[in-house]
Design a protein around this motif. Structure first.
Motif, PDB file in Angstrom:
ATOM      1  N   UNK A  22       0.860  -1.182   0.000  1.00  0.00           N
ATOM      2  CA  UNK A  22       0.000   0.000   0.000  1.00  0.00           C
ATOM      3  C   UNK A  22       0.898   1.235   0.000  1.00  0.00           C
ATOM      4  N   UNK A  23       0.403   2.322  -0.553  1.00  0.00           N
ATOM      5  CA  UNK A  23       1.175   3.554  -0.566  1.00  0.00           C
ATOM      6  C   UNK A  23       1.404   4.027   0.879  1.00  0.00           C
ATOM      7  N   UNK A  24       2.569   4.525   1.152  1.00  0.00           N
ATOM      8  CA  UNK A  24       2.936   5.045   2.476  1.00  0.00           C
ATOM      9  C   UNK A  24       2.597   4.058   3.601  1.00  0.00           C
ATOM     10  N   UNK A  25       3.208   2.877   3.577  1.00  0.00           N
ATOM     11  CA  UNK A  25       2.891   1.902   4.635  1.00  0.00           C
ATOM     12  C   UNK A  25       3.417   2.317   6.008  1.00  0.00           C
ATOM     13  N   UNK A  26       4.153   3.427   6.075  1.00  0.00           N
ATOM     14  CA  UNK A  26       4.695   3.871   7.351  1.00  0.00           C
ATOM     15  C   UNK A  26       3.780   4.849   8.089  1.00  0.00           C
ATOM     16  N   UNK A  53       4.809  -3.712  -4.707  1.00  0.00           N
ATOM     17  CA  UNK A  53       3.952  -2.721  -5.360  1.00  0.00           C
ATOM     18  C   UNK A  53       3.169  -1.976  -4.292  1.00  0.00           C
ATOM     19  N   UNK A  54       3.192  -0.634  -4.373  1.00  0.00           N
ATOM     20  CA  UNK A  54       2.492   0.184  -3.371  1.00  0.00           C
ATOM     21  C   UNK A  54       1.440   1.054  -4.057  1.00  0.00           C
ATOM     22  N   UNK A  55       0.241   0.523  -4.275  1.00  0.00           N
ATOM     23  CA  UNK A  55      -0.794   1.310  -4.955  1.00  0.00           C
ATOM     24  C   UNK A  55      -1.414   2.375  -4.057  1.00  0.00           C
ATOM     25  N   UNK A  56      -1.803   3.480  -4.684  1.00  0.00           N
ATOM     26  CA  UNK A  56      -2.557   4.532  -4.019  1.00  0.00           C
ATOM     27  C   UNK A  56      -4.023   4.127  -3.887  1.00  0.00           C
ATOM     28  N   UNK A  57      -4.809   5.042  -3.335  1.00  0.00           N
ATOM     29  CA  UNK A  57      -6.260   4.887  -3.231  1.00  0.00           C
ATOM     30  C   UNK A  57      -6.821   4.629  -4.635  1.00  0.00           C
ATOM     31  N   UNK A  80     -14.536  16.441   1.338  1.00  0.00           N
ATOM     32  CA  UNK A  80     -14.300  16.696  -0.082  1.00  0.00           C
ATOM     33  C   UNK A  80     -13.055  17.532  -0.337  1.00  0.00           C
ATOM     34  N   UNK A  81     -12.530  18.190   0.713  1.00  0.00           N
ATOM     35  CA  UNK A  81     -11.335  19.018   0.557  1.00  0.00           C
ATOM     36  C   UNK A  81     -10.046  18.203   0.697  1.00  0.00           C
ATOM     37  N   UNK A  82     -10.146  17.013   1.280  1.00  0.00           N
ATOM     38  CA  UNK A  82      -8.950  16.189   1.466  1.00  0.00           C
ATOM     39  C   UNK A  82      -8.411  15.747   0.114  1.00  0.00           C
ATOM     40  N   UNK A  83      -7.108  15.860  -0.055  1.00  0.00           N
ATOM     41  CA  UNK A  83      -6.498  15.494  -1.327  1.00  0.00           C
ATOM     42  C   UNK A  83      -5.999  14.057  -1.258  1.00  0.00           C
ATOM     43  N   UNK A  84      -6.350  13.306  -2.304  1.00  0.00           N
ATOM     44  CA  UNK A  84      -6.023  11.879  -2.337  1.00  0.00           C
ATOM     45  C   UNK A  84      -5.199  11.558  -3.576  1.00  0.00           C
ATOM     46  N   UNK A  85      -4.097  10.862  -3.394  1.00  0.00           N
ATOM     47  CA  UNK A  85      -3.426  10.265  -4.530  1.00  0.00           C
ATOM     48  C   UNK A  85      -4.243   9.060  -4.970  1.00  0.00           C
ATOM     49  N   UNK A  86      -4.528   8.950  -6.262  1.00  0.00           N
ATOM     50  CA  UNK A  86      -5.386   7.877  -6.755  1.00  0.00           C
ATOM     51  C   UNK A  86      -4.736   7.186  -7.953  1.00  0.00           C
ATOM     52  N   UNK A  87      -5.214   5.964  -8.211  1.00  0.00           N
ATOM     53  CA  UNK A  87      -4.732   5.168  -9.335  1.00  0.00           C
ATOM     54  C   UNK A  87      -5.869   4.278  -9.808  1.00  0.00           C
ATOM     55  N   UNK A 108      13.875  -6.996  -6.341  1.00  0.00           N
ATOM     56  CA  UNK A 108      14.550  -6.077  -5.437  1.00  0.00           C
ATOM     57  C   UNK A 108      14.028  -4.655  -5.486  1.00  0.00           C
ATOM     58  N   UNK A 109      13.012  -4.401  -6.344  1.00  0.00           N
ATOM     59  CA  UNK A 109      12.489  -3.045  -6.510  1.00  0.00           C
ATOM     60  C   UNK A 109      11.191  -2.845  -5.727  1.00  0.00           C
ATOM     61  N   UNK A 110      10.952  -1.597  -5.336  1.00  0.00           N
ATOM     62  CA  UNK A 110       9.684  -1.179  -4.730  1.00  0.00           C
ATOM     63  C   UNK A 110       9.118  -0.046  -5.578  1.00  0.00           C
ATOM     64  N   UNK A 111       7.859  -0.173  -5.988  1.00  0.00           N
ATOM     65  CA  UNK A 111       7.259   0.806  -6.891  1.00  0.00           C
ATOM     66  C   UNK A 111       6.008   1.425  -6.262  1.00  0.00           C
ATOM     67  N   UNK A 112       5.962   2.759  -6.247  1.00  0.00           N
ATOM     68  CA  UNK A 112       4.723   3.469  -5.927  1.00  0.00           C
ATOM     69  C   UNK A 112       3.836   3.461  -7.171  1.00  0.00           C
ATOM     70  N   UNK A 113       2.549   3.220  -6.983  1.00  0.00           N
ATOM     71  CA  UNK A 113       1.620   3.224  -8.114  1.00  0.00           C
ATOM     72  C   UNK A 113       0.606   4.340  -7.884  1.00  0.00           C
ATOM     73  N   UNK A 114       0.930   5.530  -8.384  1.00  0.00           N
ATOM     74  CA  UNK A 114       0.087   6.717  -8.231  1.00  0.00           C
ATOM     75  C   UNK A 114      -0.019   7.413  -9.579  1.00  0.00           C
ATOM     76  N   UNK A 115      -1.197   7.969  -9.867  1.00  0.00           N
ATOM     77  CA  UNK A 115      -1.402   8.653 -11.147  1.00  0.00           C
ATOM     78  C   UNK A 115      -1.607  10.146 -10.985  1.00  0.00           C
TER      79      UNK A 115
END
Length: 245
Positions: A22-26, A53-57, A80-87, A108-115
């Motif tokens: 998941x995106x930002x697992x920390x 793979x770390x997908x966004x919302x 509705x004002x909260x900003x969300x990274x989405x994919x 060995x790679x880690x990928x963020x999946x955000x659009x």
């Protein structure tokens, strides 16, 4: 589960393990994010050939309340004002397929999946263009997920405006939405700890949103730019029998 997976992967000498994280697992306030990070750490320490793979919302998440779209309402249990990274989840699937079928260059790679990063007000403006009628983003209090009565004060004015502006034509959409909303995704049948975690997640998003990750990763793995939000919305409209504006 992850410990058993590691043991089985070692026993079978698997050549590649791809973990859907998941995106930002920390993010400490989100238990399911922390659990994903624990699994990432376990896999990293295992010595197995791993890609993370770390997908966004997901863009698709707002479709939980699709029945209300016909009434011009875009409800969700966050501000509705909260900003969300989405994919787009279809892009996540495509990225995973590319990683699985070309393991050597991804181990060995880690990928963020955000659009893209959007507020729900911005999403509503896009849906307005696509559907050809005004859409209004509505905040449902996160606690309304397990206390539906908490949604009344927030939701009632939007419903009233929709009924007046459409001269009651939106009534069937609203009726279907009100029937379906209290049990979206089968929420009522979830174990209590899963319900509590989901409400806690929405309460966090309500205040903080969810930042995107590295926008460049998705295009690298997908071999093309990620699907933009309007293209996603138009594809959904066509798939549901609506002629996009």
């Amino acid at each position: 589960m992850a410990q058993r997976l590691v043991a089985a992967a070692r026993a079978e000498r698997l050549q590649h393990v791809v973990f859907h994280s998941v995106i930002h697992p920390d993010i400490a306030e989100l238990p399911h994010h922390r659990q994903k990070l624990q699994v990432e750490t376990l896999l990293e320490d295992s010595g197995l050939p791993v890609t993370v793979l770390r997908p966004s919302h997901y863009m698709q998440n707002v479709l939980d309340f699709w029945d209300f779209f016909g009434a011009g309402l875009l409800p969700y249990p966050t501000s509705p004002d909260s900003r969300m990274g989405v994919v787009d989840v279809e892009d996540v699937a495509g990225a995973a397929a590319n990683v699985l079928t070309n393991p050597d260059i991804h181990i060995g790679m880690t990928y963020d999946l955000s659009t893209v990063e959007l507020s729900r007000h911005e999403m509503a403006r896009i849906w307005s263009r696509v559907l050809g009628h005004p859409m209004t983003a509505v905040r449902l209090p996160p606690q309304a997920l397990n206390q539906p009565q908490a949604a009344v004060a927030a939701f009632a004015p939007g419903i009233a405006r929709s009924l007046v502006s459409t001269r009651l034509r939106s009534l069937p959409h609203i009726a279907r939405g009100l029937r379906a909303a209290p049990n979206t995704r089968g929420f009522r049948g979830w174990p209590k700890d899963a319900q509590d975690t989901y409400v806690q997640m929405m309460a966090y998003y309500d205040v903080h949103g969810l930042p995107p990750g590295d926008f460049g990763d998705l295009a690298t793995v997908l071999h093309r730019p990620g699907t933009d939000y309007e293209t996603f919305a138009r594809r959904v409209a066509v798939a549901r029998g609506i002629t996009a504006a």
